[in-house]
Design a protein around this motif. Sequence first.
Motif, PDB file in Angstrom:
ATOM      1  N   ALA A  65       0.772  -1.187  -0.222  1.00  0.00           N
ATOM      2  CA  ALA A  65       0.027  -0.068  -0.014  1.00  0.00           C
ATOM      3  C   ALA A  65       0.804   1.353  -0.031  1.00  0.00           C
ATOM      4  O   ALA A  65       0.486   2.345  -0.676  1.00  0.00           O
ATOM      5  CB  ALA A  65      -0.816  -0.104   1.258  1.00  0.00           C
ATOM      6  N   LEU A  66       1.893   1.088   0.798  1.00  0.00           N
ATOM      7  CA  LEU A  66       2.849   2.419   0.683  1.00  0.00           C
ATOM      8  C   LEU A  66       3.556   2.784  -0.643  1.00  0.00           C
ATOM      9  O   LEU A  66       3.487   3.730  -0.990  1.00  0.00           O
ATOM     10  CB  LEU A  66       4.248   1.992   1.540  1.00  0.00           C
ATOM     11  N   GLY A  67       3.907   1.714  -1.575  1.00  0.00           N
ATOM     12  CA  GLY A  67       4.137   2.272  -2.703  1.00  0.00           C
ATOM     13  C   GLY A  67       3.242   2.516  -3.694  1.00  0.00           C
ATOM     14  O   GLY A  67       3.265   3.598  -4.278  1.00  0.00           O
ATOM     15  N   TRP A  68       1.853   2.077  -3.574  1.00  0.00           N
ATOM     16  CA  TRP A  68       0.715   2.828  -4.507  1.00  0.00           C
ATOM     17  C   TRP A  68       0.550   4.238  -3.829  1.00  0.00           C
ATOM     18  O   TRP A  68       0.125   4.941  -4.441  1.00  0.00           O
ATOM     19  CB  TRP A  68      -0.348   1.798  -4.257  1.00  0.00           C
ATOM     20  N   SER A  69       0.669   4.193  -2.546  1.00  0.00           N
ATOM     21  CA  SER A  69       0.146   5.592  -2.031  1.00  0.00           C
ATOM     22  C   SER A  69       1.420   6.767  -2.554  1.00  0.00           C
ATOM     23  O   SER A  69       0.927   7.604  -3.152  1.00  0.00           O
ATOM     24  CB  SER A  69       0.351   5.681  -0.573  1.00  0.00           C
ATOM     25  N   VAL A 106       6.898  14.250  -0.460  1.00  0.00           N
ATOM     26  CA  VAL A 106       8.321  13.877  -0.313  1.00  0.00           C
ATOM     27  C   VAL A 106       8.357  13.042   0.942  1.00  0.00           C
ATOM     28  O   VAL A 106       9.257  11.755   0.632  1.00  0.00           O
ATOM     29  CB  VAL A 106       9.140  15.192   0.071  1.00  0.00           C
ATOM     30  N   VAL A 107       7.716  13.085   1.932  1.00  0.00           N
ATOM     31  CA  VAL A 107       8.014  12.160   2.921  1.00  0.00           C
ATOM     32  C   VAL A 107       7.464  10.808   2.666  1.00  0.00           C
ATOM     33  O   VAL A 107       8.103   9.781   2.922  1.00  0.00           O
ATOM     34  CB  VAL A 107       7.112  12.491   4.215  1.00  0.00           C
ATOM     35  N   THR A 108       6.344  10.780   1.932  1.00  0.00           N
ATOM     36  CA  THR A 108       5.615   9.436   1.313  1.00  0.00           C
ATOM     37  C   THR A 108       6.747   8.728   0.277  1.00  0.00           C
ATOM     38  O   THR A 108       6.948   7.615   0.691  1.00  0.00           O
ATOM     39  CB  THR A 108       4.278   9.701   0.561  1.00  0.00           C
ATOM     40  N   VAL A 109       7.162   9.586  -0.521  1.00  0.00           N
ATOM     41  CA  VAL A 109       7.845   9.029  -1.477  1.00  0.00           C
ATOM     42  C   VAL A 109       9.453   8.294  -0.853  1.00  0.00           C
ATOM     43  O   VAL A 109       9.934   7.070  -1.368  1.00  0.00           O
ATOM     44  CB  VAL A 109       8.216  10.140  -2.352  1.00  0.00           C
ATOM     45  N   VAL A 110       9.854   8.911   0.051  1.00  0.00           N
ATOM     46  CA  VAL A 110      11.201   8.635   0.765  1.00  0.00           C
ATOM     47  C   VAL A 110      10.750   7.314   1.594  1.00  0.00           C
ATOM     48  O   VAL A 110      11.580   6.466   1.459  1.00  0.00           O
ATOM     49  CB  VAL A 110      11.515   9.761   1.609  1.00  0.00           C
ATOM     50  N   ALA A 111       9.732   7.216   2.205  1.00  0.00           N
ATOM     51  CA  ALA A 111       9.439   6.029   3.002  1.00  0.00           C
ATOM     52  C   ALA A 111       9.172   4.987   1.932  1.00  0.00           C
ATOM     53  O   ALA A 111       9.721   3.659   2.306  1.00  0.00           O
ATOM     54  CB  ALA A 111       7.964   6.089   3.617  1.00  0.00           C
ATOM     55  N   PHE A 121       7.959   1.155  -6.980  1.00  0.00           N
ATOM     56  CA  PHE A 121       7.017   2.200  -7.109  1.00  0.00           C
ATOM     57  C   PHE A 121       7.293   3.545  -6.643  1.00  0.00           C
ATOM     58  O   PHE A 121       7.150   4.685  -7.286  1.00  0.00           O
ATOM     59  CB  PHE A 121       5.736   2.152  -6.781  1.00  0.00           C
ATOM     60  N   GLY A 122       8.265   3.497  -5.660  1.00  0.00           N
ATOM     61  CA  GLY A 122       8.877   4.704  -5.061  1.00  0.00           C
ATOM     62  C   GLY A 122       9.680   5.294  -6.017  1.00  0.00           C
ATOM     63  O   GLY A 122       9.842   6.641  -6.104  1.00  0.00           O
ATOM     64  N   ALA A 123      10.495   4.712  -6.819  1.00  0.00           N
ATOM     65  CA  ALA A 123      11.259   5.333  -7.779  1.00  0.00           C
ATOM     66  C   ALA A 123      10.753   6.113  -8.900  1.00  0.00           C
ATOM     67  O   ALA A 123      10.959   6.993  -9.742  1.00  0.00           O
ATOM     68  CB  ALA A 123      12.420   4.037  -8.274  1.00  0.00           C
ATOM     69  N   ILE A 124       9.384   5.321  -9.414  1.00  0.00           N
ATOM     70  CA  ILE A 124       8.499   6.086 -10.300  1.00  0.00           C
ATOM     71  C   ILE A 124       8.033   7.414  -9.786  1.00  0.00           C
ATOM     72  O   ILE A 124       7.940   8.311 -10.462  1.00  0.00           O
ATOM     73  CB  ILE A 124       7.446   5.030 -10.658  1.00  0.00           C
TER      74      ILE A 124
END
Length: 369
Positions: A65-69, A106-111, A121-124
């Motif tokens: 879910a974190l990656g999708w978020s 930014v916080v969500t993507v770094v996590a 998904f974070g890299a995308i």
Amino acid sequence: MTTVTRAAARERIGRGEPAAGPHPYLGGADGAPPLPPPGGYRAAQRVQTVVPPTEPAEPRQRTGALGWSALVAASAFGLVLLIMWTAGATQAIYGLVTLTLQLAVVVTVVAALVSARNRRFGAIAVTIVLLVNIGTIGAASALVSHPGTGTTDPTDDYWAAYPGIKGQTADEILARTSLESTQETAADVMAEIRQRLTAQFGFEWVEGRGSDIRAERNGYGGESMLVQYTSERWSTTEPVTDHQLKLEAMRVIDEVLADYGFYALVPLNDPSTGFDPAYLERFYGSTDPRTQVEWEWYSDDWPGPMRFYANVTDLTHDDDGGFRTAREGQVAGTDEPLEGLRISFLVPEVLSEHDVDEFTRRMADYPGG
């Protein structure tokens, strides 16, 4: 079947004839080599190719879910920026709400990048954020000026020219001591301090850093008509290293300040002020005034704008030479010595008497002016 001896066979071969006579083996059972014994020849071994069993591939991890978020947040934020940019709302791009949303993304993507399961998904999401930010915020920064820096927005130009200071009324500013009055008071106080310390302790003085006047900011991105005045700084020509002498000198200075309506001196370097010990060690060299490199005592005439400072530099306590290096940079290009007692004034947000009429006229163009 004709039996041929080895000798006869050799003779035939020597004459170029077949070793087995005129009837060579043509197939069938005649002349065929003997069958191998049951079980095969003892020296014969079958060569088998052994293929090691392949390990089953690990099942591919599914994005959590974190990656999708992170991906959804980056995409949504990018869409919002593009809409704002298309609509011409470039000022809103720099607004507090936009910056807060950007921080959350930014916080969500770094996590997501930290998590192995969500890294793809974070890299995308990172790519989306970088591309959209460069395309919108970067372009807005290049095209939009801010208040006080040539902005094309008439409202921003209007407030950038505000002659006062945000949060202060015209009456408050006009009731304050003028620049010229503070300059005169500062000169009188420092002259009296020098005279009394010379009379009691034989101090001699030299003017180090000169005075300075600079414009204050108005709180709207421009310059106010008010200024900050920094007085010249006077210093003793000889070091002051005796602890009791330092205290006596501060007592005399305190008496002079009281005569001019200032509050009692406060030793900012003393632990009794409640400052953190780490702060005292960093700026004064120690938590103990007896072993400190720097002393700093302060007074003011509140609610007036004048602030007085008395400093002492004593390099006999500078064990590693760090304070000496700093002082050398501070006094470079002046006649001020590295060590000694120094006195000076700092007066912020004062208006010159010569600017009162213009200030009043310009303030009339603003609400509450």
